[in-house]
Design a protein around this motif. Structure first.
Motif, short mmCIF file in Angstrom:
data_model
loop_
_atom_site.label_atom_id
_atom_site.label_comp_id
_atom_site.label_asym_id
_atom_site.label_seq_id
_atom_site.Cartn_x
_atom_site.Cartn_y
_atom_site.Cartn_z
N ASP A 185 0.93 1.61 -3.59
CA ASP A 185 -0.05 1.28 -4.29
C ASP A 185 -0.17 0.13 -5.37
O ASP A 185 -0.97 0.17 -6.24
CB ASP A 185 -0.71 2.57 -5.21
CG ASP A 185 -1.01 3.83 -4.27
OD1 ASP A 185 -1.28 3.37 -3.09
OD2 ASP A 185 -0.84 4.73 -4.75
N THR A 242 -8.58 -1.75 -3.97
CA THR A 242 -9.11 -0.49 -5.07
C THR A 242 -9.87 0.52 -4.14
O THR A 242 -9.91 1.48 -4.81
CB THR A 242 -9.89 -1.25 -5.99
OG1 THR A 242 -11.04 -1.96 -5.50
CG2 THR A 242 -9.10 -2.12 -6.74
N THR A 243 -10.14 0.24 -3.07
CA THR A 243 -10.93 1.30 -2.47
C THR A 243 -9.87 2.11 -1.35
O THR A 243 -10.07 3.31 -1.04
CB THR A 243 -11.97 0.99 -1.70
OG1 THR A 243 -11.77 -0.15 -0.69
CG2 THR A 243 -13.36 0.35 -2.34
N VAL A 244 -8.91 1.52 -0.93
CA VAL A 244 -7.97 2.12 -0.07
C VAL A 244 -6.93 2.83 -0.65
O VAL A 244 -5.88 3.50 -0.02
CB VAL A 244 -7.36 1.17 1.26
CG1 VAL A 244 -8.73 0.69 1.93
CG2 VAL A 244 -6.41 0.21 0.48
N THR A 245 -6.68 2.50 -2.23
CA THR A 245 -5.37 3.14 -2.73
C THR A 245 -6.07 4.06 -3.89
O THR A 245 -7.13 3.97 -4.35
CB THR A 245 -4.55 2.19 -3.27
OG1 THR A 245 -5.55 1.38 -4.18
CG2 THR A 245 -3.98 1.44 -2.25
N ASP A 246 -5.31 5.24 -3.88
CA ASP A 246 -5.78 6.43 -4.76
C ASP A 246 -5.20 6.08 -6.38
O ASP A 246 -6.01 6.32 -7.44
CB ASP A 246 -4.95 7.65 -4.51
CG ASP A 246 -5.54 8.16 -3.15
OD1 ASP A 246 -6.80 8.04 -2.85
OD2 ASP A 246 -4.73 8.91 -2.48
N TYR A 282 -10.22 -0.37 -12.92
CA TYR A 282 -9.83 -0.09 -11.58
C TYR A 282 -8.41 0.15 -11.63
O TYR A 282 -7.69 1.09 -10.59
CB TYR A 282 -10.27 -1.17 -10.43
CG TYR A 282 -11.61 -1.03 -10.22
CD1 TYR A 282 -12.01 -0.14 -9.03
CD2 TYR A 282 -12.60 -1.55 -10.90
CE1 TYR A 282 -13.34 -0.21 -8.60
CE2 TYR A 282 -14.02 -1.37 -10.53
CZ TYR A 282 -14.34 -0.71 -9.51
OH TYR A 282 -15.75 -0.59 -9.18
N PHE A 303 -13.41 -5.80 -12.40
CA PHE A 303 -12.42 -4.91 -12.02
C PHE A 303 -11.49 -4.36 -13.29
O PHE A 303 -10.69 -3.61 -12.77
CB PHE A 303 -11.66 -5.62 -11.03
CG PHE A 303 -11.86 -5.93 -9.78
CD1 PHE A 303 -12.00 -4.69 -8.65
CD2 PHE A 303 -12.67 -6.95 -9.59
CE1 PHE A 303 -12.52 -4.95 -7.55
CE2 PHE A 303 -13.17 -7.26 -7.99
CZ PHE A 303 -13.32 -6.39 -7.14
N THR A 350 0.65 -1.20 0.06
CA THR A 350 -0.05 -0.05 -0.07
C THR A 350 0.77 1.29 0.09
O THR A 350 0.27 2.15 -0.35
CB THR A 350 -0.99 -0.06 1.20
OG1 THR A 350 -0.16 -0.37 2.42
CG2 THR A 350 -2.03 -1.03 0.92
N ASN A 380 -11.52 -5.82 -3.62
CA ASN A 380 -12.38 -4.76 -3.44
C ASN A 380 -11.96 -3.87 -2.46
O ASN A 380 -11.92 -2.61 -2.49
CB ASN A 380 -13.70 -5.10 -2.72
CG ASN A 380 -14.93 -5.45 -3.74
OD1 ASN A 380 -14.86 -5.04 -4.67
ND2 ASN A 380 -15.68 -6.59 -3.24
N LYS A 381 -11.37 -4.37 -1.36
CA LYS A 381 -10.44 -3.65 -0.21
C LYS A 381 -9.37 -2.89 -0.97
O LYS A 381 -9.27 -1.57 -0.52
CB LYS A 381 -10.06 -4.38 0.95
CG LYS A 381 -9.34 -3.68 1.98
CD LYS A 381 -8.89 -4.67 2.92
CE LYS A 381 -8.09 -3.71 4.16
NZ LYS A 381 -7.50 -4.75 5.17
#
Length: 121
Positions: free
Chosen positions: A11, A37-41, A74, A71, A8, A34-35
């Motif tokens: 990314d 792709t939502t916590v990284t810009d 994404y 996905f 992370t 899912n997790k």
């Protein structure tokens, strides 16, 4: 079998796939995708296909296609590292129909794949 390693700090989600993929393997992968792709810009992906034997059955293959469709778009950049010719062909076949930058690297060029996937940071 699927092994995940989320970097992370830069990314990048690393997915190592070996053996034959089952539907259960892919069901377990979805929450991680899912997790991540939502916590990284600016999510990037490196898929390492080492001793990958394909899919256990048609249900696993179908689930893999569903995940791909869900996905797509994404990840900004995807490196596919593999040890079989058909993996390179598959990458080249999918490349024109995806929004992501997608590139194949032979298994002995995994360092170059990591450098490429990081290169836009």
């Amino acid at each position: 079998m699927i092994e995940l390693n989320a970097h992370t700090d830069d990314d990048i989600l690393a997915i190592k796939v070996s053996g034959k993929l089952s539907k259960a393997d892919l069901d377990d992968l979805k929450p991680a995708l899912n997790k991540f792709t939502t916590v990284t810009d600016d999510p990037h992906l490196i898929m390492i296909l080492e001793d990958f034997g394909g899919w256990a059955d048609t249900a696993a293959f179908w689930k893999d296609l569903q995940l791909d469709a869900e996905f797509i778009g994404y990840f900004d950049r995807i490196a596919v590292v593999g040890d079989k010719q058909w993996q390179e062909w598959g990458t080249k076949l999918v490349n024109p129909i995806t929004k992501e930058e997608l590139m194949f690297f032979p298994i002995d060029q995994s360092k170059e794949a990591w450098n490429w996937v990081r290169s836009d940071h």
